[in-house]
Motif scaffolding. Structure first.
Motif, PDB file in Angstrom:
ATOM      1  N   ALA A   1       0.815  -1.220   0.000  1.00  0.00           N
ATOM      2  CA  ALA A   1       0.000   0.000   0.000  1.00  0.00           C
ATOM      3  C   ALA A   1       0.844   1.264   0.000  1.00  0.00           C
ATOM      4  O   ALA A   1       0.368   2.336  -0.397  1.00  0.00           O
ATOM      5  CB  ALA A   1      -0.942   0.000   1.205  1.00  0.00           C
ATOM      6  N   VAL A   2       2.106   1.167   0.444  1.00  0.00           N
ATOM      7  CA  VAL A   2       2.972   2.353   0.490  1.00  0.00           C
ATOM      8  C   VAL A   2       4.131   2.253  -0.501  1.00  0.00           C
ATOM      9  O   VAL A   2       5.084   3.019  -0.429  1.00  0.00           O
ATOM     10  CB  VAL A   2       3.502   2.609   1.924  1.00  0.00           C
ATOM     11  N   GLY A   3       4.061   1.285  -1.413  1.00  0.00           N
ATOM     12  CA  GLY A   3       5.066   1.194  -2.458  1.00  0.00           C
ATOM     13  C   GLY A   3       6.204   0.238  -2.193  1.00  0.00           C
ATOM     14  O   GLY A   3       7.202   0.257  -2.920  1.00  0.00           O
ATOM     15  N   VAL A   4       6.099  -0.611  -1.176  1.00  0.00           N
ATOM     16  CA  VAL A   4       7.123  -1.628  -0.913  1.00  0.00           C
ATOM     17  C   VAL A   4       6.614  -2.922  -1.545  1.00  0.00           C
ATOM     18  O   VAL A   4       5.812  -3.649  -0.973  1.00  0.00           O
ATOM     19  CB  VAL A   4       7.385  -1.801   0.595  1.00  0.00           C
ATOM     20  N   ALA A   5       7.093  -3.183  -2.759  1.00  0.00           N
ATOM     21  CA  ALA A   5       6.505  -4.231  -3.582  1.00  0.00           C
ATOM     22  C   ALA A   5       7.094  -5.612  -3.329  1.00  0.00           C
ATOM     23  O   ALA A   5       6.476  -6.626  -3.675  1.00  0.00           O
ATOM     24  CB  ALA A   5       6.684  -3.874  -5.060  1.00  0.00           C
ATOM     25  N   THR A   6       8.291  -5.663  -2.763  1.00  0.00           N
ATOM     26  CA  THR A   6       9.019  -6.922  -2.612  1.00  0.00           C
ATOM     27  C   THR A   6       9.736  -6.928  -1.271  1.00  0.00           C
ATOM     28  O   THR A   6      10.193  -5.878  -0.807  1.00  0.00           O
ATOM     29  CB  THR A   6      10.076  -7.061  -3.726  1.00  0.00           C
ATOM     30  N   VAL A   7       9.829  -8.109  -0.647  1.00  0.00           N
ATOM     31  CA  VAL A   7      10.615  -8.224   0.582  1.00  0.00           C
ATOM     32  C   VAL A   7      11.512  -9.448   0.494  1.00  0.00           C
ATOM     33  O   VAL A   7      11.184 -10.438  -0.167  1.00  0.00           O
ATOM     34  CB  VAL A   7       9.731  -8.330   1.847  1.00  0.00           C
ATOM     35  N   VAL A   8      12.655  -9.372   1.155  1.00  0.00           N
ATOM     36  CA  VAL A   8      13.556 -10.514   1.298  1.00  0.00           C
ATOM     37  C   VAL A   8      13.437 -10.995   2.737  1.00  0.00           C
ATOM     38  O   VAL A   8      13.802 -10.279   3.681  1.00  0.00           O
ATOM     39  CB  VAL A   8      15.011 -10.137   0.963  1.00  0.00           C
ATOM     40  N   GLN A   9      12.885 -12.188   2.899  1.00  0.00           N
ATOM     41  CA  GLN A   9      12.692 -12.789   4.211  1.00  0.00           C
ATOM     42  C   GLN A   9      13.929 -13.588   4.584  1.00  0.00           C
ATOM     43  O   GLN A   9      14.353 -14.475   3.843  1.00  0.00           O
ATOM     44  CB  GLN A   9      11.455 -13.699   4.202  1.00  0.00           C
ATOM     45  N   VAL A  10      14.504 -13.275   5.746  1.00  0.00           N
ATOM     46  CA  VAL A  10      15.819 -13.801   6.113  1.00  0.00           C
ATOM     47  C   VAL A  10      15.714 -14.781   7.280  1.00  0.00           C
ATOM     48  O   VAL A  10      15.135 -14.473   8.322  1.00  0.00           O
ATOM     49  CB  VAL A  10      16.764 -12.642   6.468  1.00  0.00           C
ATOM     50  N   GLY A  11      16.308 -15.942   7.092  1.00  0.00           N
ATOM     51  CA  GLY A  11      16.369 -16.936   8.156  1.00  0.00           C
ATOM     52  C   GLY A  11      17.621 -16.785   8.996  1.00  0.00           C
ATOM     53  O   GLY A  11      18.663 -16.355   8.490  1.00  0.00           O
ATOM     54  N   CYS A  12      17.524 -17.152  10.271  1.00  0.00           N
ATOM     55  CA  CYS A  12      18.659 -17.029  11.192  1.00  0.00           C
ATOM     56  C   CYS A  12      19.092 -18.361  11.790  1.00  0.00           C
ATOM     57  O   CYS A  12      20.105 -18.434  12.478  1.00  0.00           O
ATOM     58  CB  CYS A  12      18.310 -16.067  12.328  1.00  0.00           C
ATOM     59  N   ASP A  13      18.311 -19.406  11.561  1.00  0.00           N
ATOM     60  CA  ASP A  13      18.667 -20.744  12.015  1.00  0.00           C
ATOM     61  C   ASP A  13      17.991 -21.727  11.065  1.00  0.00           C
ATOM     62  O   ASP A  13      17.350 -21.318  10.089  1.00  0.00           O
ATOM     63  CB  ASP A  13      18.264 -20.980  13.474  1.00  0.00           C
ATOM     64  N   VAL A  14      18.122 -23.007  11.320  1.00  0.00           N
ATOM     65  CA  VAL A  14      17.555 -23.996  10.404  1.00  0.00           C
ATOM     66  C   VAL A  14      16.038 -23.863  10.331  1.00  0.00           C
ATOM     67  O   VAL A  14      15.450 -23.820   9.239  1.00  0.00           O
ATOM     68  CB  VAL A  14      17.973 -25.424  10.813  1.00  0.00           C
ATOM     69  N   LYS A  15      15.388 -23.772  11.471  1.00  0.00           N
ATOM     70  CA  LYS A  15      13.925 -23.657  11.482  1.00  0.00           C
ATOM     71  C   LYS A  15      13.466 -22.394  10.755  1.00  0.00           C
ATOM     72  O   LYS A  15      12.549 -22.429   9.928  1.00  0.00           O
ATOM     73  CB  LYS A  15      13.428 -23.647  12.937  1.00  0.00           C
ATOM     74  N   GLY A  16      14.097 -21.268  11.076  1.00  0.00           N
ATOM     75  CA  GLY A  16      13.713 -20.018  10.440  1.00  0.00           C
ATOM     76  C   GLY A  16      14.018 -20.001   8.954  1.00  0.00           C
ATOM     77  O   GLY A  16      13.292 -19.383   8.161  1.00  0.00           O
ATOM     78  N   SER A  17      15.071 -20.674   8.550  1.00  0.00           N
ATOM     79  CA  SER A  17      15.415 -20.741   7.137  1.00  0.00           C
ATOM     80  C   SER A  17      14.407 -21.596   6.374  1.00  0.00           C
ATOM     81  O   SER A  17      14.031 -21.271   5.240  1.00  0.00           O
ATOM     82  CB  SER A  17      16.833 -21.286   6.959  1.00  0.00           C
ATOM     83  N   ARG A  18      13.964 -22.678   6.984  1.00  0.00           N
ATOM     84  CA  ARG A  18      12.903 -23.479   6.344  1.00  0.00           C
ATOM     85  C   ARG A  18      11.643 -22.639   6.182  1.00  0.00           C
ATOM     86  O   ARG A  18      10.994 -22.672   5.141  1.00  0.00           O
ATOM     87  CB  ARG A  18      12.616 -24.727   7.186  1.00  0.00           C
ATOM     88  N   TRP A  19      11.305 -21.880   7.215  1.00  0.00           N
ATOM     89  CA  TRP A  19      10.111 -21.031   7.159  1.00  0.00           C
ATOM     90  C   TRP A  19      10.259 -19.985   6.065  1.00  0.00           C
ATOM     91  O   TRP A  19       9.317 -19.704   5.313  1.00  0.00           O
ATOM     92  CB  TRP A  19       9.884 -20.372   8.515  1.00  0.00           C
ATOM     93  N   ALA A  20      11.439 -19.400   5.958  1.00  0.00           N
ATOM     94  CA  ALA A  20      11.683 -18.395   4.920  1.00  0.00           C
ATOM     95  C   ALA A  20      11.485 -18.998   3.541  1.00  0.00           C
ATOM     96  O   ALA A  20      10.845 -18.386   2.661  1.00  0.00           O
ATOM     97  CB  ALA A  20      13.090 -17.830   5.062  1.00  0.00           C
ATOM     98  N   ALA A  21      12.033 -20.185   3.319  1.00  0.00           N
ATOM     99  CA  ALA A  21      11.901 -20.841   2.016  1.00  0.00           C
ATOM    100  C   ALA A  21      10.437 -21.166   1.713  1.00  0.00           C
ATOM    101  O   ALA A  21       9.960 -20.957   0.582  1.00  0.00           O
ATOM    102  CB  ALA A  21      12.749 -22.105   1.980  1.00  0.00           C
TER     103      ALA A  21
END
Length: 291
Positions: free
Chosen positions: A43-63
């Motif tokens: 809504a404010v012009g941020v069209a894309t985000v890069v979701q970053v993982g910090c451990d194995v669980k978070g990286s799976r979630w990011a993917a």
């Protein structure tokens, strides 16, 4: 009774006319659903985000999240502070107080193997955040951090992905390891924290520098000085949300929809219009993460 304004999410800023990307965010640490966060950002012009993982669980979630949303790209890694935790078997996270028995190099190797499996996925665009953090990890953890960092560099090169670096109070050693290993073709210093001299070194090496909300803080003149000398084609913007909320909302929850606040502050530092700043940031992020 109304919520304390200090804890309330900041209001939506005026939308950007030229769309940009949040090059580094942690949607899994923010309130609300992913869909809500992406809607507010768009809504404010941020069209894309890069979701970053910090451990194995978070990286799976990011993917998984990137696979489910076309405007989300994933980065996967073991955070620098995660490596000593794995090696020394500290379930509560690494601290300066020392190591606990357990884990070991085998456990780190297994975690790194899973990061490489995830890094091979097409919707995973980067390996990170990896690097060195001497603020939270004491001397006992430095060897594990450096081993993990070197392994992530090799994973990024083998998989042809960008490398996203976390560098906290470790500038010289981060640059040294990159020189020794040979940096990937696309390397991003997330939440750039160095000064203008370091920015010149990064520019010479072709590294991207991503600026977060702390570039707006009163005590961060060194970041503004770095931004002023960094080549525009190597500059990115990020939230690192829910952390580093830009002024005047410092201390309140951060989210991708607040990127316009930082973009406008960055444009002022560079002495250019916000449209020109946004256009450069959008193009640079797409080039850095190859999407």
């Amino acid at each position: 009774m109304s919520a304390d304004p200090k804890d309330a999410p900041p209001p939506l800023p005026e939308p950007l006319r030229v769309p940009v990307a949040d090059s580094h965010t942690h949607l899994d640490m923010q309130s609300g659903t992913v869909e809500e966060g992406l809607r507010k950002a768009a809504a404010v012009g941020v069209a894309t985000v890069v979701q970053v993982g910090c451990d194995v669980k978070g990286s799976r979630w990011a993917a998984e999240t990137a696979a489910a949303h076309a405007n989300v790209h994933a980065a996967v890694a073991l955070h620098p502070n995660e490596a000593p935790r794995i090696v020394h078997g500290d379930p509560d996270g690494w601290s300066r107080q020392g190591a606990r028995p357990g884990g070991g190099d085998t456990a780190l190797d297994e975690a790194l193997a899973e990061i490489e499996r995830l890094a091979a996925l097409p919707h995973v665009k980067a390996v990170g955040e990896t690097g060195l953090d001497y603020f939270r990890t004491g001397p006992e953890g430095m060897a594990a951090q450096e081993r993990s960092f070197r392994a992530h560099i090799e994973i990024a090169k083998r998989q042809g992905k960008a490398l996203v670096i976390h560098d906290r109070e470790a500038h010289a050693d981060v640059l040294r390891v990159l020189r020794e290993e040979g940096a990937p073709e696309r390397t991003v210093f997330h939440c750039y924290s160095g000064d203008a001299d370091m920015a010149k070194k990064c520019a010479e090496a072709g590294y991207f520098m991503s600026f977060a909300g702390n570039v707006t803080f009163k005590n961060a003149q060194h970041l503004r000085d770095a931004l002023a000398v960094a080549p525009l084609e190597l500059v990115l913007v990020e939230t690192d949300a829910p952390f580093l909320t830009p002024a005047p909302y410092r201390g309140r929850p951060n989210a991708p929809y607040l990127i316009p606040v930082t973009v406008r502050a960055m444009a002022a530092v560079r002495g250019i219009g916000e449209d020109a700043m946004a256009e450069a940031l959008g193009a640079n992020t797409a080039r850095a993460f190859d999407y």
